[in-house]
Design a protein around this motif. Structure first.
Motif, short mmCIF file in Angstrom:
data_model
loop_
_atom_site.label_atom_id
_atom_site.label_comp_id
_atom_site.label_asym_id
_atom_site.label_seq_id
_atom_site.Cartn_x
_atom_site.Cartn_y
_atom_site.Cartn_z
N GLY A 143 5.97 5.40 -3.81
CA GLY A 143 4.86 5.06 -2.93
C GLY A 143 3.76 4.32 -3.68
O GLY A 143 3.43 4.67 -4.81
N GLY A 144 3.23 3.27 -3.06
CA GLY A 144 2.10 2.56 -3.65
C GLY A 144 2.47 1.43 -4.59
O GLY A 144 1.60 0.75 -5.14
N THR A 145 3.76 1.17 -4.76
CA THR A 145 4.15 0.10 -5.68
C THR A 145 4.24 -1.26 -4.99
O THR A 145 4.61 -2.25 -5.62
CB THR A 145 5.50 0.41 -6.38
N GLY A 146 3.95 -1.29 -3.68
CA GLY A 146 3.84 -2.58 -3.00
C GLY A 146 5.10 -3.05 -2.30
O GLY A 146 5.33 -4.26 -2.19
N LYS A 147 5.90 -2.12 -1.80
CA LYS A 147 7.11 -2.52 -1.07
C LYS A 147 6.71 -3.22 0.23
O LYS A 147 7.18 -4.31 0.54
CB LYS A 147 7.99 -1.29 -0.75
N THR A 148 5.80 -2.58 0.98
CA THR A 148 5.38 -3.16 2.26
C THR A 148 4.70 -4.51 2.05
O THR A 148 4.88 -5.43 2.83
CB THR A 148 4.41 -2.19 2.99
N ASP A 221 13.19 -0.62 6.08
CA ASP A 221 12.39 0.17 5.13
C ASP A 221 12.66 1.67 5.31
O ASP A 221 13.14 2.10 6.36
CB ASP A 221 10.90 -0.14 5.34
N GLU A 222 12.29 2.43 4.33
CA GLU A 222 12.46 3.90 4.31
C GLU A 222 13.91 4.28 4.59
O GLU A 222 14.18 5.27 5.28
CB GLU A 222 11.53 4.60 5.34
N VAL A 223 14.84 3.52 4.03
CA VAL A 223 16.25 3.77 4.32
C VAL A 223 16.75 5.03 3.61
O VAL A 223 17.76 5.61 4.00
CB VAL A 223 17.09 2.52 3.93
N ARG A 260 12.96 9.53 -4.18
CA ARG A 260 12.17 10.66 -4.68
C ARG A 260 11.45 11.34 -3.54
O ARG A 260 10.88 12.41 -3.70
CB ARG A 260 11.14 10.18 -5.72
N LYS A 261 11.41 10.66 -2.39
CA LYS A 261 10.67 11.23 -1.24
C LYS A 261 11.63 12.07 -0.39
O LYS A 261 12.58 12.63 -0.90
CB LYS A 261 10.09 10.09 -0.41
N VAL A 262 11.40 12.07 0.94
CA VAL A 262 12.20 12.92 1.83
C VAL A 262 13.58 12.30 2.04
O VAL A 262 13.71 11.11 2.30
CB VAL A 262 11.48 13.05 3.19
N ASN A 296 2.28 0.95 -9.91
CA ASN A 296 1.62 1.51 -8.75
C ASN A 296 0.34 0.73 -8.47
O ASN A 296 -0.65 0.84 -9.18
CB ASN A 296 1.30 2.99 -8.98
N MET A 297 0.37 -0.08 -7.41
CA MET A 297 -0.76 -0.95 -7.09
C MET A 297 -1.88 -0.15 -6.44
O MET A 297 -3.02 -0.59 -6.41
CB MET A 297 -0.32 -2.07 -6.15
N GLN A 298 -1.51 0.99 -5.88
CA GLN A 298 -2.51 1.78 -5.18
C GLN A 298 -3.37 2.58 -6.16
O GLN A 298 -4.54 2.80 -5.92
CB GLN A 298 -1.80 2.76 -4.23
N SER A 397 -3.09 10.16 5.15
CA SER A 397 -3.51 8.78 4.96
C SER A 397 -3.06 8.34 3.58
O SER A 397 -2.86 9.14 2.69
CB SER A 397 -5.02 8.71 5.07
N ARG A 398 -2.86 7.02 3.45
CA ARG A 398 -2.42 6.51 2.17
C ARG A 398 -3.44 6.79 1.08
O ARG A 398 -3.11 6.83 -0.08
CB ARG A 398 -2.22 5.00 2.29
N MET A 399 -4.70 6.91 1.47
CA MET A 399 -5.74 7.07 0.46
C MET A 399 -5.85 8.51 -0.04
O MET A 399 -6.67 8.81 -0.86
CB MET A 399 -7.09 6.65 1.03
N1 LIG Z 1 0.36 -7.52 -5.59
C1 LIG Z 1 -0.60 -6.80 -5.06
N2 LIG Z 1 -1.89 -7.16 -5.17
C2 LIG Z 1 -2.88 -6.43 -4.63
N3 LIG Z 1 -2.69 -5.29 -3.92
C3 LIG Z 1 -1.44 -4.87 -3.77
C4 LIG Z 1 -0.33 -5.59 -4.30
N4 LIG Z 1 0.80 -4.92 -3.97
C5 LIG Z 1 0.41 -3.85 -3.26
N5 LIG Z 1 -0.93 -3.82 -3.14
C6 LIG Z 1 -1.74 -2.81 -2.45
O1 LIG Z 1 -1.30 -1.53 -2.90
C7 LIG Z 1 -1.28 -0.60 -1.83
C8 LIG Z 1 0.11 -0.01 -1.68
O2 LIG Z 1 1.01 -1.05 -1.31
P1 LIG Z 1 2.16 -0.81 -0.24
O3 LIG Z 1 1.66 -0.09 0.95
O4 LIG Z 1 2.83 -2.12 -0.01
O5 LIG Z 1 3.09 0.17 -1.10
P2 LIG Z 1 4.45 0.86 -0.66
O6 LIG Z 1 5.36 0.79 -1.83
O7 LIG Z 1 4.95 0.28 0.62
O8 LIG Z 1 3.96 2.36 -0.43
P3 LIG Z 1 4.66 3.50 0.45
O9 LIG Z 1 6.04 3.72 -0.10
O10 LIG Z 1 3.74 4.68 0.26
O11 LIG Z 1 4.69 3.00 1.86
C9 LIG Z 1 -1.73 -1.35 -0.58
O12 LIG Z 1 -3.10 -1.12 -0.39
C10 LIG Z 1 -1.48 -2.81 -0.93
O13 LIG Z 1 -2.35 -3.67 -0.26
#
Ligand SMILES: Nc1ncnc2c1ncn2[C@@H]1O[C@H](COP(=O)(O)OP(=O)(O)OP(=O)(O)O)[C@@H](O)[C@H]1O
Length: 409
Positions: A143-148, A221-223, A260-262, A296-298, A397-399
């Motif tokens: 989570g938080g590595t920017g997949k979405t 996603d979330e496969v 690593r998740k559910v 982890n971008m978050q 929440s994500r935060m």
């Molecule tokens: N390259 C980037 N530059 C700036 N912000 C980024 C970047 N990639 C991701 N983020 C930010 O990091 C946060 C987490 O990204 P994202 O939601 O895409 O992660 P995720 O891997 O989909 O998380 P999850 O598995 O929890 O859904 C978001 O706020 C997103 O805007």
């Protein structure tokens, strides 16, 4: 429903209705339906004046939600949901809807801010989309590595080229944050009962089939949370409609998730049965090209926490004999009989609350999660009784990942 109808949006009411169907024992579903159909269809009415068509639209939305919860609307005695896989004006509704998805300029611009790992994945995927060469990808990232973030950039690029990119996710909430996102089960019409031979329930002449044939990119996603048989069902069906023996009929398919998740739900399943149900155990897994996101971008501002989460997810964090991980003292607020711990939790999560209570940014970027509504009420009461006009929300929440570990022990 009556109470909710006074302040909820129609889409929220439809979700509530679906939830009631699944989790409550309603004595007269039909009566509940008749009573609230008008409130549940208010948003659709703006563009649709025909009552029968309106009812079908509400039914379809609720059917999608039920499907994502593993239920079939046919079992609830409501009006029959008609198959809309029809062709109007030479184009199927499913195809028209996908083509009408707006390209969000903000999402197009995400490309320029992708980090190295995301960019490498983006280029690899787009290379296959451009050349239309068969490839399956798996975006592996905690989570938080920017997949979405990556999916949004890809979807915007493909849409901007006037091509079809289908966005799906196992869970409705994950699907809803992607443009045009739908749950995989509803988009691909994956049957609820799965075997090693099941096929998706669309016909070769249907709109869904046409949409899939035309798609340049398919995202799921979330496969990791879904049973491998669901993915294999899509593989068989795509090979069938494309008349091509390559995986997924030669399409470019991007899966994403985090093992690593559910994991998938296997009723009363043992650990071995649950693992066996995952995509990792599928014949497809070895054919999948992995894109690993590790940054982890978050939690960029908190690298220690991000690495700590990774170690827990990867199973490398030290455990005691019972497989428990000890939380470091500095992220735990020790439990106290009196209210000291609760006060500290509030102060820690909402510092200088009084001064910031009217700040939207401040309030929307923090929350205290609780496992029980009683605890939420207690926290709310505590803050409200201090004559402050704000409430704590208990929605995940994500935060809040930093905050989850700050529960009182
Ligand atoms: N390259 C980037 N530059 C700036 N912000 C980024 C970047 N990639 C991701 N983020 C930010 O990091 C946060 C987490 O990204 P994202 O939601 O895409 O992660 P995720 O891997 O989909 O998380 P999850 O598995 O929890 O859904 C978001 O706020 C997103 O805007």
């Amino acid at each position: 429903m009556m109470e909710a109808a006074t302040f909820q949006m129609p889409s929220a009411l439809r979700r509530l209705f679906a939830t009631i169907l699944v989790f409550c024992e309603v004595t007269d579903i039909r009566q509940l339906w008749d009573k609230h159909l008008a409130s549940m269809s208010e948003d659709y009415r703006r563009n649709q004046s025909n009552d029968a068509a309106l009812e079908q639209m509400v039914l379809r939305d609720i059917s999608d939600m039920l499907q994502s919860m593993g239920k079939d609307i046919a079992g609830y005695g409501l009006t029959e949901l008609l198959d809309t896989d029809g062709c109007d004006d030479g184009e199927y509704k499913e195809v028209t809807e996908e083509r009408e998805i707006n390209v969000d300029k903000e999402h197009l611009d995400l490309f320029s801010s992708l980090n190295n790992e995301q960019l490498a994945g983006y280029n690899d995927i787009m290379d296959h989309v451009m050349k239309q060469t068969s490839q399956i990808f798996f975006v592996d990232g905690p989570g938080g590595t920017g997949k979405t973030y990556l999916y949004k950039a890809l979807l915007a690029k493909v849409h901007s080229m006037g091509q079809i990119a289908i966005a799906t996710a196992t869970l409705g909430i994950a699907a809803s944050i992607m443009p045009g996102g739908r749950t995989a089960h509803s988009r691909f019409k994956i049957p609820i009962k799965l075997t090693n031979n099941t096929m998706c329930s669309f016909t070769k002449q249907s709109g869904t089939s046409e949409l899939l044939k035309q798609a340049s990119l398919i995202i799921w996603d979330e496969v990791a949370m879904t049973k491998r048989q669901a993915v294999e069902t899509l593989d068989r069906s795509l090979q069938d409609i494309m008349g091509c023996p390559l995986p997924f009929g030669g399409k470019v398919v991007v899966f994403g998730g985090d093992f690593r998740k559910v994991l998938p739900v296997v009723t009363r399943g043992t650990r071995a049965q649950i693992t066996d149900a995952t995509l990792l155990r599928s014949y497809l897994w070895e054919k999948i090209r992995k894109i690993c996101l590790t940054r982890n971008m978050q939690a960029q501002a908190d690298p220690w926490f991000s690495e700590y989460l990774l170690r827990i997810g990867n199973g490398t964090e030290e455990t005691n004999g019972d497989d428990y991980v000890r939380l470091p003292n500095d992220i735990v607020i020790a439990y106290t009989e009196d209210e000291t711990a609760m006060n500290k939790l509030i102060e820690d999560v909402f510092p200088s609350l009084h001064a910031n209570a009217k700040s939207r940014e401040y309030m929307s970027t923090r929350a205290i999660l609780s496992t029980k509504n009683d605890h939420v009420d207690a926290l709310n009461d505590k803050m409200i009784s201090a004559k402050k006009s704000y409430t704590i929300v208990s929605t995940p929440s994500r935060m809040t990942c930093r905050i989850i570990t700050r529960l009182i022990f």
